[in-house]
Design an enzyme around this catalytic site. Structure first.
Site, PDB file in Angstrom:
ATOM      1  N   SER A 255      31.249  37.618  39.043  1.00 40.32           N
ATOM      2  CA  SER A 255      32.349  38.354  39.824  1.00 40.32           C
ATOM      3  C   SER A 255      33.311  38.816  38.613  1.00 40.32           C
ATOM      4  O   SER A 255      33.344  38.328  37.536  1.00 40.32           O
ATOM      5  CB  SER A 255      33.080  37.298  40.711  1.00 40.32           C
ATOM      6  OG  SER A 255      34.171  38.004  41.140  1.00 40.32           O
TER       7      SER A 255
ATOM      8  N   TYR B 119      37.577  29.404  42.622  1.00 41.66           N
ATOM      9  CA  TYR B 119      36.582  30.636  42.645  1.00 41.66           C
ATOM     10  C   TYR B 119      36.393  31.233  41.378  1.00 41.66           C
ATOM     11  O   TYR B 119      35.571  31.426  40.844  1.00 41.66           O
ATOM     12  CB  TYR B 119      36.750  31.477  43.878  1.00 41.66           C
ATOM     13  CG  TYR B 119      35.965  32.725  43.752  1.00 41.66           C
ATOM     14  CD1 TYR B 119      34.850  32.594  44.504  1.00 41.66           C
ATOM     15  CD2 TYR B 119      36.220  33.975  43.453  1.00 41.66           C
ATOM     16  CE1 TYR B 119      33.840  33.750  44.447  1.00 41.66           C
ATOM     17  CE2 TYR B 119      35.406  35.211  43.691  1.00 41.66           C
ATOM     18  CZ  TYR B 119      34.271  34.904  44.160  1.00 41.66           C
ATOM     19  OH  TYR B 119      33.335  35.993  44.120  1.00 41.66           O
TER      20      TYR B 119
END
Length: 271
Positions: A145, A158
């Site tokens: 990501s 995350y």
């Protein structure tokens, strides 16, 4: 000819979103695709309309015993694996109590995010290598990501997990090259992709939600949300022989976000 004819591919977290789009794209390109997910009911519904070359198997990517059993099933039924997409991942906003900022982070929530995103990816790579190393060629595609490149103040777990996925991708690529295995490993780094993950990060429908959505898109140079299909097309490329000289690298699918746009931190009074 279809670009993935005669290939056996496995996609984790494939019941919906990016994982489902990748599985569908692989099927269109002629692959036999094993869709896996922890949510067996959602997985069954998703696979139902995909056709005979789509297979489903429940898989908890956090569990090594699940991975071992799945790998044994793949070897027995298909003889091996040509492509793995480590897509399963969580932000932690829906699945854990949080909070996720560096000052107040809840360690159980931190561990839960890493168990899925970091440990799940590592286990997927471990068993994929064993299933691929005697094949003609193999491709491992890890879904990282943009959040693994830049800091995310209120999503520390995350962001850290996706940074780990990026680095592990390089370790796997180099290890396979050193061992002489015909396996490549690369990462896709999506950002601003319109999936259900955003629901937990946006306010309820209304003016505030529309304003926040508009502000998010204003930072994207291409001025639109990305779609799961945008990520799927990149995954197809990394799975095909056309990317045979590509390993240990990253492909950003972010509408230009990391090309130079800046988003300075906002004071706490504005959040």
């Amino acid at each position: 000819m279809s670009r993935l004819s005669n290939q056996i591919a496995l996609v984790t977290g494939a019941a919906n979103g990016i994982g489902y789009a990748i599985a569908a794209a692989f099927l269109r390109e002629g692959a036999t695709v094993i869709l896996t997910d922890i949510d067996e009911e959602a997985l069954t519904q998703s696979v139902a309309g995909l056709g005979g070359a789509a297979h489903s198997r429940q898989l908890d990517v956090r569990s090594e015993s699940d991975w071992a059993a799945c790998a044994g099933w793949v070897r027995e039924r298909f003889g091996g694996l040509d492509c793995l997409v480590n897509n399963a991942g969580i932000t932690g906003f829906i699945e854990t109590s949080g909070p996720h900022d560096p000052e107040h982070l809840d360690m159980e929530s931190w561990r839960a995010v890493h168990e899925t995103n970091t440990h799940g990816t590592a286990l997927g790579c471990k068993y994929a290598i064993r299933l691929m190393k005697h094949r003609e060629a193999g491709s491992i595609i890890n879904i990282a990501s943009r959040s693994g490149v830049v800091g995310i103040p209120r999503a520390a777990a995350y962001a850290a997990s996706k940074a780990a996925v990026r680095n592990h991708t390089k370790s796997v690529a180099l290890y396979c090259a050193e061992e002489g295995y015909p396996i490549r490993c690369n990462a896709l780094l999506p950002a601003a992709i319109c999936t259900g993950m955003w629901e937990a990060m946006l306010p309820p429908p209304g003016e505030t939600r529309e304003a926040m959505t508009s502000a998010l898109i204003a930072d994207v140079p291409l001025r639109r949300w990305g779609q799961p299909g945008d990520v799927a097309e990149a995954a197809v490329y990394l799975a095909t022989p056309g990317s045979a000289y590509v390993t240990g690298t990253e492909l950003h699918i972010d509408g230009g976000l990391l090309a130079g746009s800046a988003a300075p931190p906002r004071p706490a009074s504005e959040t």
